[in-house]
Design a protein around this motif. Sequence first.
Motif, mmCIF file in Angstrom:
data_model
loop_
_atom_site.group_PDB
_atom_site.id
_atom_site.type_symbol
_atom_site.label_atom_id
_atom_site.label_comp_id
_atom_site.label_asym_id
_atom_site.label_seq_id
_atom_site.Cartn_x
_atom_site.Cartn_y
_atom_site.Cartn_z
ATOM 1 N N ALA A 126 2.447 4.853 34.628
ATOM 2 C CA ALA A 126 3.089 3.798 35.417
ATOM 3 C C ALA A 126 3.273 4.243 36.863
ATOM 4 N N GLU A 127 3.692 5.484 37.044
ATOM 5 C CA GLU A 127 3.899 6.007 38.390
ATOM 6 C C GLU A 127 2.585 6.044 39.176
ATOM 7 N N LYS A 128 1.534 6.482 38.502
ATOM 8 C CA LYS A 128 0.229 6.536 39.168
ATOM 9 C C LYS A 128 -0.240 5.145 39.569
ATOM 10 N N MET A 129 -0.058 4.168 38.677
ATOM 11 C CA MET A 129 -0.514 2.817 38.987
ATOM 12 C C MET A 129 0.311 2.176 40.096
ATOM 13 N N MET A 130 1.605 2.421 40.133
ATOM 14 C CA MET A 130 2.423 1.871 41.200
ATOM 15 C C MET A 130 2.105 2.541 42.533
ATOM 16 N N MET A 131 1.786 3.832 42.496
ATOM 17 C CA MET A 131 1.338 4.522 43.702
ATOM 18 C C MET A 131 0.054 3.880 44.225
ATOM 19 N N ARG A 132 -0.881 3.612 43.315
ATOM 20 C CA ARG A 132 -2.147 2.999 43.711
ATOM 21 C C ARG A 132 -1.939 1.558 44.174
ATOM 22 N N LEU A 133 -1.073 0.812 43.495
ATOM 23 C CA LEU A 133 -0.805 -0.568 43.882
ATOM 24 C C LEU A 133 -0.188 -0.630 45.272
ATOM 25 N N ALA A 134 0.748 0.278 45.567
ATOM 26 C CA ALA A 134 1.370 0.300 46.890
ATOM 27 C C ALA A 134 0.321 0.485 47.978
ATOM 28 N N GLN A 180 0.043 11.935 47.037
ATOM 29 C CA GLN A 180 -1.143 11.076 47.044
ATOM 30 C C GLN A 180 -0.851 9.669 47.550
ATOM 31 N N LEU A 181 0.401 9.379 47.832
ATOM 32 C CA LEU A 181 0.776 8.041 48.286
ATOM 33 C C LEU A 181 0.205 7.772 49.673
ATOM 34 N N ASP A 182 -0.345 6.584 49.868
ATOM 35 C CA ASP A 182 -0.873 6.189 51.177
ATOM 36 C C ASP A 182 0.211 6.407 52.239
#
Length: 370
Positions: free
Chosen positions: A16-24, A48-50
């Motif tokens: 979930a954390e990885k997907m929310m990071m990618r979604l952001a 890895q967050l934008d």
Amino acid sequence: MKKLLIILHDLGAGGAEKMMMRLAGALVEAGNDVTLLMLTGGGVYAAQLDPRVKQVALHSPRSAAAVLPLAGFLRRNHFDAHLAALTHVNVIAIAAALLSGTLARMHVSERNAFSRDKHVNPALPVRLAYLLAPLLYRLIPNPVICVSRGVAQDLVDTTLARPRDVTVADNPVLDSDFRDTPPGPPSHPWLLEKTSPVIVAVGRLARQKGFDTLIDAFARLADRSTRLIIFGEGSLRAELLEHATALGVAERCDLPGYASDPLAQIAAADCFVLSSRFEGSPNALVEALSTGTPVVSTRCPYGPQDILDDGAVAPLVDIEDPAALAQAITLELALPRALHRQRRLDAAARFISGRAVNTYLAALLGRPAS
């Protein structure tokens, strides 16, 4: 440009954390102003967050203590929509939205099979969150965003939620140009200098992931040169290693811990296996498909049947059936690696970030990006 807020516990090493990071990152790329708020803070995905995504950490000593600080933050800052992820965070976010008068803009997301996931963590605060969540989901003005049709149906079938209380949005698992981006080199020595077939699995070392069944299946393989690598961390490490030792395969089975680049490991493997007892929408399975590597999966609730088109893309076997799992792995290892590769890539393409962004924007704002 819309101002959007994503609320998480932290950016730890979870799906979930990885997907929310990618979604952001994808929402920012689509031209939105995005803030990611963590009830605590930190985690492996923070790096890895934008960098265009604003980060806020409440540094709460425990999740429940974050209600008032979060309510204050929501009151002081106007966003067009809020999105919380994971059940216990959803309950906290709804409470904070009620206190701050922002409930109309609050959206929550369920990432797993609710009826099964609620039994995983016996801690009292988590159990209370799972008791409260279904009632809150029925009362809030916006439908719960679920990661698969199975997760949505499970919520309706096993809780107070009604069909109108749920909606579905696919995970933003892959970059839009994933077909044109070759994976990096693997880091595991068995994959760097491969001398025999290697099977790879990825996930938390927890009962949900069924790695005990995978080790059972691995021990049944006729080719005794085959190796198994399970990437991940979790509480069952010692138990799984003992299980491998008892079955006489410990020297061919490795649990090296968390992989910073799982795609590189999967791409170099001969077969990827998802052995889970239940899921929401398994991101690792989509990532494996995107590399073109042959895959085998359990027919677990929920996600694999949908992702693999009920077995048309790759084999599906019953959960907790090591004999069937071993047979499916043996068949995949015997087939030419390139066979059905394009079919696997096409199945993965459904989960590109660009497509997911429009789905989420429609759910959060009632319309896609302008």
